[in-house]
Design an enzyme around this catalytic site. Structure first.
Site, PDB file in Angstrom:
ATOM      1  N   ARG A 106       1.011  -1.302   0.097  1.00 44.66           N
ATOM      2  CA  ARG A 106       0.014  -0.014   0.049  1.00 44.66           C
ATOM      3  C   ARG A 106       0.809   1.181  -0.064  1.00 44.66           C
ATOM      4  O   ARG A 106       1.680   1.521   0.934  1.00 44.66           O
ATOM      5  CB  ARG A 106      -0.840  -0.046   1.286  1.00 44.66           C
ATOM      6  N   HIS A 133      -7.515   0.886  -6.036  1.00 38.33           N
ATOM      7  CA  HIS A 133      -7.652   0.004  -4.912  1.00 38.33           C
ATOM      8  C   HIS A 133      -8.078  -1.375  -5.522  1.00 38.33           C
ATOM      9  O   HIS A 133      -9.269  -1.650  -5.148  1.00 38.33           O
ATOM     10  CB  HIS A 133      -8.637   0.659  -3.914  1.00 38.33           C
ATOM     11  N   GLN A 136      -9.695  -3.903  -3.067  1.00 43.74           N
ATOM     12  CA  GLN A 136     -11.159  -3.604  -2.775  1.00 43.74           C
ATOM     13  C   GLN A 136     -12.205  -4.021  -3.955  1.00 43.74           C
ATOM     14  O   GLN A 136     -13.282  -4.641  -3.393  1.00 43.74           O
ATOM     15  CB  GLN A 136     -11.126  -2.204  -2.463  1.00 43.74           C
ATOM     16  N   ASP A 246     -18.378   6.250  -0.086  1.00 39.30           N
ATOM     17  CA  ASP A 246     -16.710   6.293   0.299  1.00 39.30           C
ATOM     18  C   ASP A 246     -16.616   7.485   1.143  1.00 39.30           C
ATOM     19  O   ASP A 246     -17.498   8.517   0.971  1.00 39.30           O
ATOM     20  CB  ASP A 246     -15.688   6.332  -0.859  1.00 39.30           C
ATOM     21  N   CYS A 288     -16.704   0.855   1.233  1.00 36.91           N
ATOM     22  CA  CYS A 288     -15.490   0.110   1.374  1.00 36.91           C
ATOM     23  C   CYS A 288     -14.833   0.303   3.092  1.00 36.91           C
ATOM     24  O   CYS A 288     -14.186  -0.697   3.148  1.00 36.91           O
ATOM     25  CB  CYS A 288     -14.271   0.910   0.473  1.00 36.91           C
ATOM     26  N   ARG A 317     -13.063  -8.905   1.977  1.00 43.49           N
ATOM     27  CA  ARG A 317     -11.603  -8.631   1.613  1.00 43.49           C
ATOM     28  C   ARG A 317     -10.615  -9.766   1.599  1.00 43.49           C
ATOM     29  O   ARG A 317      -9.778 -10.139   0.973  1.00 43.49           O
ATOM     30  CB  ARG A 317     -11.309  -7.488   2.572  1.00 43.49           C
TER      31      ARG A 317
END
Ligand code: CP
Length: 357
Positions: A106, A133, A136, A246, A288, A317
């Site tokens: 990340r 992402h 995700q 989000d 998310c 996830r």
């Protein structure tokens, strides 16, 4: 087209490859949750997890998924390894790629995860950048596949994203257009995907970048039959099967904006029960996470057991990351001849499909 070495962007995969990974994720989820059978597809292997940003879901999912597959994971938090300082990124990538079997990162800058992948012999998986992402996205698509409205295929569904063109919004546009869904962003001008998402730069540079993002989505739609609509008119969310939002204050926002986000987004873009019902009586809520409760979404929506999928989505996830590790890692044979579990045929079929693509 064979799978690439690394998982940096779902746009590097075909629709069939994306869906094959989802099938594997669903089969392994059943094997583990229903029968307690853990498919040790990465036995004795090491995953290195590089984090330049904080994380709960991504970190825990990668670590536990690797353990489920018979391997182990090591966490490298911000400032704990040489990464583009005294030692060049390429040198670090080369060394870590020789010490580890697989890596995830990340990063603060997308170029860093691309650089790690270019320099490492081991596969690298993108755990989020300011651009996208993708892990995700895979968990989100898995959640939608598991919660298809009665009588609909994924290609029949509309995913409406509410709010800012974060990397999650952009990534959802990528995967929805890849698999042939109808994608909508309901967001204010200046915060729409064509305005450049979280790309750093002048307004003009961001707009140029926004054009590139839209071109990727439109190219995907040409192949898949999907559609993309971007609007600040709430009518665009009518009929949406999935309503997604989000945070309004992203991890990367400090560098691109001094905007007061409440002034821009509240109350028009807050996901409320009224908005959910405007989308449709059975629309499902997705996020998310982490969420800023009662800013981008109300408690009533988030905690609604009939309408909210955000908790399943968080759990997925791990299930989807397990399948990504098993796809991009160097698989070891299952050795499950003497083991009985109900998802056995499904799991073998999903692995055979992965091998064939
Ligand atoms: N959704 C997500 O990436 O969560 P974390 O930042 O906690 O990993």
């Amino acid at each position: 087209m064979a799978y690439p070495k690394d998982f940096i962007d779902t746009n590097d995969l075909t629709k069939e490859q994306v869906l094959a990974i989802e099938d594997l994720a669903i089969a392994m989820k059943k094997a583990i949750k229903v029968d307690g059978y853990y498919p040790h597809l990465l036995r004795n292997q090491s995953l290195g997890m590089i984090f330049q940003q904080v994380s709960t879901r991504t970190r825990v999912s990668f670590e536990t998924a690797m353990c489920d597959l018979g391997g182990h994971a090591e966490f490298f938090g911000p400032g704990t390894i040489q990464l583009g300082g005294h030692e060049s990124l390429g040198d670090t990538a080369r060394v870590m790629g020789s010490l580890l079997d697989i890596m995830m990162a990340r990063v603060n800058r997308h170029a860093d995860v691309e650089g790690l992948a270019a320099g490492s012999a081991a596969p690298v998986l993108n755990g989020m950048s300011e651009f996208n992402h993708p892990t995700q996205e895979m968990g989100d698509l898995m959640t939608m596949l598991e919660n298809l409205p009665e009588g609909k295929k994924i290609e029949d569904c509309t995913l409406a994203f509410i709010g800012d063109a974060t990397q999650v919004c952009v990534s959802l546009m990528f995967i929805a257009s890849k698999v042939g869904m109808h994608f909508v962003q309901f967001g204010p001008k200046g915060h729409q995907i064509p305005d450049g998402g979280l790309h750093v730069g002048t307004k003009e540079e961001r707009a140029e970048f926004g054009k590139q993002l839209m071109a990727i989505g439109e190219e995907n739609c040409k192949k898949s039959g999907g559609t993309i609509v971007i609007s600040d008119d709430i009518e665009c969310i009518k009929g949406a099967d999935f309503v997604y939002t989000d945070v309004w204050y992203g991890l990367y926002d400090d560098e691109v904006s001094g905007t007061n986000y409440m002034d821009v987004f509240y109350p028009k873009y807050q996901v409320t029960m009224d908005m959910m019902n405007f989308a449709g009586p059975n629309s499902k809520f997705m996020h998310c996470l982490p969420a800023t409760r009662n800013e981008e979404v109300t408690d009533e929506v988030m905690d609604n057991p009939e309408r909210s999928l955000c908790w399943d989505e968080a759990e997925n996830r791990k299930h989807s990351i397990r399948a990504l590790l098993a796809t991009f890692g160097r698989r070891t044979p299952l050795n499950d001849e003497d083991v009985e579990y109900s998802a056995k045929d499904e799991l073998h079929a999903a692995l055979a499909k992965i091998e064939s693509l």
